[in-house]
Design an enzyme around this catalytic site. Structure first.
Site, mmCIF file in Angstrom:
data_model
loop_
_atom_site.group_PDB
_atom_site.id
_atom_site.type_symbol
_atom_site.label_atom_id
_atom_site.label_comp_id
_atom_site.label_asym_id
_atom_site.label_seq_id
_atom_site.Cartn_x
_atom_site.Cartn_y
_atom_site.Cartn_z
ATOM 1 N N ARG A 69 48.641 48.775 33.975
ATOM 2 C CA ARG A 69 49.692 48.709 32.957
ATOM 3 C C ARG A 69 50.838 49.701 33.121
ATOM 4 O O ARG A 69 51.845 49.574 32.450
ATOM 5 C CB ARG A 69 49.060 48.842 31.568
ATOM 6 C CG ARG A 69 48.351 47.572 31.143
ATOM 7 C CD ARG A 69 47.542 47.772 29.891
ATOM 8 N NE ARG A 69 46.413 48.644 30.165
ATOM 9 C CZ ARG A 69 45.488 48.969 29.278
ATOM 10 N NH1 ARG A 69 45.572 48.524 28.048
ATOM 11 N NH2 ARG A 69 44.486 49.759 29.605
ATOM 12 N N TYR A 102 27.397 50.041 28.982
ATOM 13 C CA TYR A 102 28.112 48.941 28.309
ATOM 14 C C TYR A 102 27.140 47.881 27.789
ATOM 15 O O TYR A 102 27.302 47.352 26.685
ATOM 16 C CB TYR A 102 29.139 48.308 29.257
ATOM 17 C CG TYR A 102 30.381 49.152 29.415
ATOM 18 C CD1 TYR A 102 31.269 49.303 28.355
ATOM 19 C CD2 TYR A 102 30.659 49.810 30.613
ATOM 20 C CE1 TYR A 102 32.412 50.094 28.491
ATOM 21 C CE2 TYR A 102 31.798 50.591 30.750
ATOM 22 C CZ TYR A 102 32.657 50.738 29.687
ATOM 23 O OH TYR A 102 33.788 51.514 29.806
ATOM 24 N N ASP A 156 37.164 44.321 37.998
ATOM 25 C CA ASP A 156 36.641 45.214 36.969
ATOM 26 C C ASP A 156 35.143 45.388 37.190
ATOM 27 O O ASP A 156 34.498 44.509 37.769
ATOM 28 C CB ASP A 156 36.898 44.664 35.561
ATOM 29 C CG ASP A 156 36.674 45.750 34.514
ATOM 30 O OD1 ASP A 156 37.597 46.536 34.260
ATOM 31 O OD2 ASP A 156 35.543 45.859 33.993
ATOM 32 N N ARG A 165 50.677 39.617 34.174
ATOM 33 C CA ARG A 165 49.475 39.484 33.350
ATOM 34 C C ARG A 165 49.769 38.948 31.944
ATOM 35 O O ARG A 165 48.834 38.751 31.155
ATOM 36 C CB ARG A 165 48.796 40.853 33.222
ATOM 37 C CG ARG A 165 47.887 41.273 34.376
ATOM 38 C CD ARG A 165 46.548 40.542 34.385
ATOM 39 N NE ARG A 165 46.045 40.278 33.045
ATOM 40 C CZ ARG A 165 45.475 41.179 32.257
ATOM 41 N NH1 ARG A 165 45.261 42.381 32.687
ATOM 42 N NH2 ARG A 165 45.066 40.871 31.050
ATOM 43 N N ARG A 189 43.143 53.137 39.172
ATOM 44 C CA ARG A 189 43.960 52.330 38.247
ATOM 45 C C ARG A 189 45.437 52.292 38.654
ATOM 46 O O ARG A 189 46.314 52.212 37.793
ATOM 47 C CB ARG A 189 43.843 52.858 36.800
ATOM 48 C CG ARG A 189 42.474 52.686 36.192
ATOM 49 C CD ARG A 189 42.253 51.253 35.752
ATOM 50 N NE ARG A 189 40.885 51.050 35.323
ATOM 51 C CZ ARG A 189 40.495 51.050 34.061
ATOM 52 N NH1 ARG A 189 41.374 51.215 33.102
ATOM 53 N NH2 ARG A 189 39.235 50.856 33.757
#
Ligand code: CP3
Length: 357
Positions: free
Chosen positions: A40, A160, A85, A49, A36
Site C-alpha cells: 500500500r 491465526y 500472503d 488492487r 512488504r
C-alpha cells in the site's frame, strides 16, 4: 532480458549481491530489499488492487507478477519478494478464512479440537497452481534479479488459526500450547507439512531464496520457543535443504536469535531492537543477518534516516554477511520516494569497488 535463457537468469540470480550476501560471499555492495515492499505504500499498487480482494489477487499470476515487479522497477531493490500472503497455503489446505482490510487474516472456525486439526489437508503443487505459474512468469521477467519465496512459520500460522484472527497477547494460542501439548504438536506438525510443500513449489518453480516468517515468535520465552515451536520450524528448514538460502525472521526475537539460527537458517532476520553486531554475536559466525531499520524512522527527517542507515551498515560489517532491510514491514503511509533514496544510499555507502573482481 526476456531473451536470457532460464539457465542464464538462474546463474545471474545465484551470483547476485543478494544471494552472495546470504551465502556469506564477498559482494560489490550490501544488497537491500524491504519486507512488504509490494503494497500500500505504492500508488500503482493501490490502483491495481482497487477492485480485487487480497486473496483473489494472490491467485491471479499476471496480477501477482505485476505487483511483485512494481517495487523492483521503482526502487531498484536487489531482490523481489513474491506477492502472496502467509495464509494462502492454509486456505489451499481447506481452512475457511479471509484477509480483512485493516485487520488481517480472519478464520471462520478457529482450531480447538483434534477434528479441527484433521481437517487441515496436505497440499501439493496442484492446490496452488497459481503460485507455481506466478514464480515461473516472474523468474522470466526478472532477468537475473533474484526472487524471494516465502511462507509463514508454524507458530505464526497456528496463532491465526487458534485465535481466529490477529491477537496482541496470543492468549488462546499459549493456552493450547501449554494445556494440550499433544494437540499443539499435531497442529504445528500439519502446518509444517503445508508450509514445507508451499515452499517446495516455489523452489521448484525457480525462487532464489526463501524467507520463513515467524513474525509473532517474539511473544514466547526462549524455553517455550525451543520446546513448542523450534522443532516444527526446523523440520521446514531442514526439509528444504541448502539449495537456496533460507532466511528466518521474527519480530521482538532478541532473546531467540540463537535458537532461530539453530533451527536451520542461513540468514537470521533481526528487528530494530537488537543492533546487528550484538545480533551476530548471539547468532554466531556461520550465518548472515538481515535488517534492521525501524520502519517508523522512515517518517523522520532525511538526515536522521541517513545516520541510521550508516549506523546499521557499520554494525552489519560485524556479520559475515548482511542483507539490508527494515526490522519489519513497510508501513502503508510510508513515502515511497524515501524508500528509493534509502536503496541508493545503501548502495553508495557500502560500495566496495576493490571486490568487484
Ligand atoms: O512485499 C512483500 O513483503 C510480499 C507480500 C506479503 C504480504 N503478506 C502481502 C500483504 C508478505 C511477505 C506477507 C506476509 C504476512 N502476512 C505476514 C508476515 C510478515 C509480517 O508482516 O510479519 C503476516 C503476519 C501476514 C498476515 C497479514 N496479511 C496481515 C497482518 C495483513 C495486514 C492487514 C491490513 O490490512 O493491515 C495481511 C494482508 C496483506 N498481506 C496486505 C499485503 C500487501 C495488505 C492487504 C491489502 O493491500 O489490501
Amino acid at each position: 532480458m526476456a531473451a536470457m535463457s532460464t539457465d542464464s537468469t538462474g546463474a545471474a540470480a545465484r551470483n547476485s549481491p543478494f544471494v552472495r550476501a546470504c551465502r556469506r560471499e564477498p559482494v560489490p555492495h550490501t544488497p537491500v530489499w524491504f519486507m512488504r515492499q509490494a503494497g500500500r505504500s505504492l500508488p500503482e499498487y493501490r490502483e491495481i488492487r482497487a477492485n480485487v480482494a487480497m486473496l483473489d489477487s494472490c491467485r491471479r499470476p499476471e496480477l501477482v507478477t505485476e505487483i511483485t515487479l512494481q517495487p523492483v522497477r521503482r526502487h531498484g531493490v536487489d531482490a523481489a519478494i513474491l506477492f502472496s500472503d502467509i495464509v494462502v497455503p492454509v486456505a489451499a489446505a481447506g481452512v475457511d478464512l479471509d484477509i480483512v482490510p485493516g485487520t488481517g487474516p480472519v478464520v471462520a472456525e478457529p482450531v480447538r479440537t483434534a477434528a479441527d486439526v484433521q481437517r487441515i489437508r496436505p497440499i501439493g503443487r496442484d492446490d496452488v497452481p497459481y503460485v507455481d505459474e506466478a514464480v515461473r512468469l516472474l523468474v522470466a521477467e526478472l532477468g537475473g534479479t533474484p526472487l524471494i519465496g516465502f511462507a509463514g512459520a508454524p507458530f505464526t500460522l497456528a496463532s491465526y488459526l487458534v485465535e481466529g484472527g490477529p491477537s496482541r497477547t496470543h492468549a488462546k494460542t499459549k493456552a493450547l500450547m501449554h494445556g494440550d501439548p499433544e494437540l499443539w504438536h499435531a497442529l504445528c506438525g500439519r502446518l509444517a507439512d503445508v508450509t514445507l510443500e508451499f515452499l517446495r513449489v516455489q523452489v521448484a518453480a525457480g525462487v532464489s531464496a526463501v524467507q520463513l516468517f515467524d513474525s509473532w515468535a517474539g511473544a514466547l520465552s526462549e524455553a517455550d520457543y525451543r520446546r513448542f515451536v523450534m522443532p516444527h520450524s526446523a523440520k521446514v528448514l531442514a526439509g528444504l535443504g541448502a539449495d537456496v538460502p533460507r532466511i528466518h525472521f521474527g519480530v521482538g526475537t532478541g532473546e531467540l536469535l540463537a535458537a532461530m539460527g539453530e533451527a536451520g537458517a542461513d540468514v537470521v532476520g533481526v528487528d530494530w531492537r537488537t543492533p546487528l553486531d550484538v545480533a551476530t554475536r548471539r547468532i554466531g559466525p556461520d550465518k548472515a543477518v538481515q535488517g534492521n531499520l525501524d520502519p517508523t524512522l522512515l517518517f523522520a527527517p532525511w538526515p536522521v534516516i541517513e545516520a541510521e542507515v550508516r549506523r546499521i551498515l557499520g554494525e552489519g560489517r560485524a556479520a559475515p554477511g548482511h542483507v539490508f532491510n527494515l526490522g519489519h514491514g513497510v508501513l502503508p503511509e510510508t513515502d515511497p520516494d524515501v524508500l528509493t533514496r534509502v536503496v541508493a544510499l545503501v548502495h553508495e555507502v557500502s560500495a566496495r569497488p576493490a571486490e568487484r573482481g
